[in-house]
Enzyme design. Structure first.
Site, mmCIF file in Angstrom:
data_model
loop_
_atom_site.group_PDB
_atom_site.id
_atom_site.type_symbol
_atom_site.label_atom_id
_atom_site.label_comp_id
_atom_site.label_asym_id
_atom_site.label_seq_id
_atom_site.Cartn_x
_atom_site.Cartn_y
_atom_site.Cartn_z
ATOM 1 C CG ASP A 5 48.789 30.559 -37.917
ATOM 2 O OD1 ASP A 5 49.510 31.354 -37.274
ATOM 3 O OD2 ASP A 5 49.238 29.545 -38.484
ATOM 4 C CB CYS A 8 44.237 25.080 -38.451
ATOM 5 S SG CYS A 8 45.778 25.556 -39.267
ATOM 6 C CB CYS A 14 42.166 51.194 -27.308
ATOM 7 S SG CYS A 14 40.633 50.277 -26.948
ATOM 8 C CB CYS A 35 37.675 46.165 -26.507
ATOM 9 S SG CYS A 35 38.383 47.810 -26.337
ATOM 10 C CE LYS A 70 52.708 28.836 -45.485
ATOM 11 N NZ LYS A 70 51.706 28.725 -44.395
ATOM 12 C CB ALA A 120 51.250 35.791 -29.568
ATOM 13 C CB THR A 121 50.516 37.086 -34.707
ATOM 14 O OG1 THR A 121 51.679 36.261 -34.594
ATOM 15 C CG2 THR A 121 50.667 38.000 -35.918
ATOM 16 C CG ASP A 179 53.565 33.789 -43.743
ATOM 17 O OD1 ASP A 179 54.414 33.049 -43.175
ATOM 18 O OD2 ASP A 179 52.355 33.524 -43.761
ATOM 19 C CB CYS A 182 41.164 47.968 -30.113
ATOM 20 S SG CYS A 182 41.809 47.415 -28.504
#
Length: 253
Positions: free
Chosen positions: A127, A185, A245, A173, A83, A130-131, A59, A170
């Site tokens: 959160d 959030c 995949c 999908c 963090k 993209a990540t 993080d 995955c």
């Protein structure tokens, strides 16, 4: 395990499904956790307490006042601290025998793939969409099991993906396209204990997968509604045209 381990994990050892063999699997395992926010705050202490031998926690954010409403691994004394470092300190205090590596960095695609290759399982506690997509690509590339969680407002999502198994779907999908998102959030708010429910559930799936116990399907999406306490489950199927995949992508590799 030595005598201290036998005592510490005795409540696990009493469970026929776990026993000494299951506990030894946890002690030998490496888990990569992406995100030390609300979901990570709930999942990480259980992974450490249960005896996962090595935790890699990533993080690049710092602790702020707005985090304390739900990110229970932190205290007011941690404000402005990275963090990953603050969480690692708490986990080491919880279980000194768990090796905890804090990664205070924004992970590139190559770095994600490198870390996923080191891990026996990955928990996506991030959160943003993209990540999640990047983590999924890394897990598919390295055939590493992935436990994905998300929480916003009063709704949570949970899924186990098994790219190490044939014909398994995955994250790509399930959610196609780079522009999809479930909302941050910071914009829509999040109910404090919701992240605890989802994050702890991620820990359950991760521990069960590492030990090879239980019968949780890797072909389903579970959705939790904190307003009525209900879980709904939806079947997932592999998308042959998935850009991550799918059959064509696999052949190109």
């Amino acid at each position: 395990m030595d005598d201290r381990d036998l005592l510490r994990y005795s409540r696990h050892l009493l469970l026929n499904e776990i026993g000494i063999e299951g506990q030894e699997k946890l002690l030998a395992a490496t888990a990569l956790v992406i995100g030390c926010g609300g979901l990570g705050s709930a999942a990480l202490p259980y992974l450490a307490a249960a005896g996962v031998g090595r935790l890699l926690i990533a993080d690049h954010d710092t602790v702020s006042d707005t985090n304390l409403q739900r990110q229970v691994v932190f205290t007011e004394a941690d404000l402005e601290r990275p963090k990953a470092e603050a969480a690692a300190e708490r986990l080491r205090a919880l279980n000194s025998r768990t090796e905890v590596q804090a990664l205070n960095e924004c992970l590139s695609e190559n770095r994600l793939r490198e870390l996923a290759a080191e891990a026996d399982i990955v928990l996506d506690c991030s959160d943003n969409f993209a990540t999640r997509q990047a983590v999924n690509r890394a897990c598919v590339a390295t055939a590493t099991p992935l436990v994905s969680g998300a929480a916003v407002r009063f709704s949570g999502q949970l899924a186990l993906f098994r790219p190490d198994l044939p014909d398994a779907p995955c994250y790509g999908c399930l959610f196609e396209g780079e522009n999809a998102d479930d909302g941050a959030c910071a914009l829509f708010g999040v109910f404090s204990p919701l992240v605890g429910v989802v994050g702890a559930s991620q820990a359950v799936l991760a521990l069960n997968t590492l030990m090879g116990i239980g019968n949780v399907s890797h072909r389903q999406l579970s959705v939790y509604d904190a307003l009525d306490g209900s879980w709904q489950r939806f079947a997932l199927a592999k998308n042959p045209a998935c850009p991550v995949c799918g059959v064509r992508h696999s052949e190109e590799k």
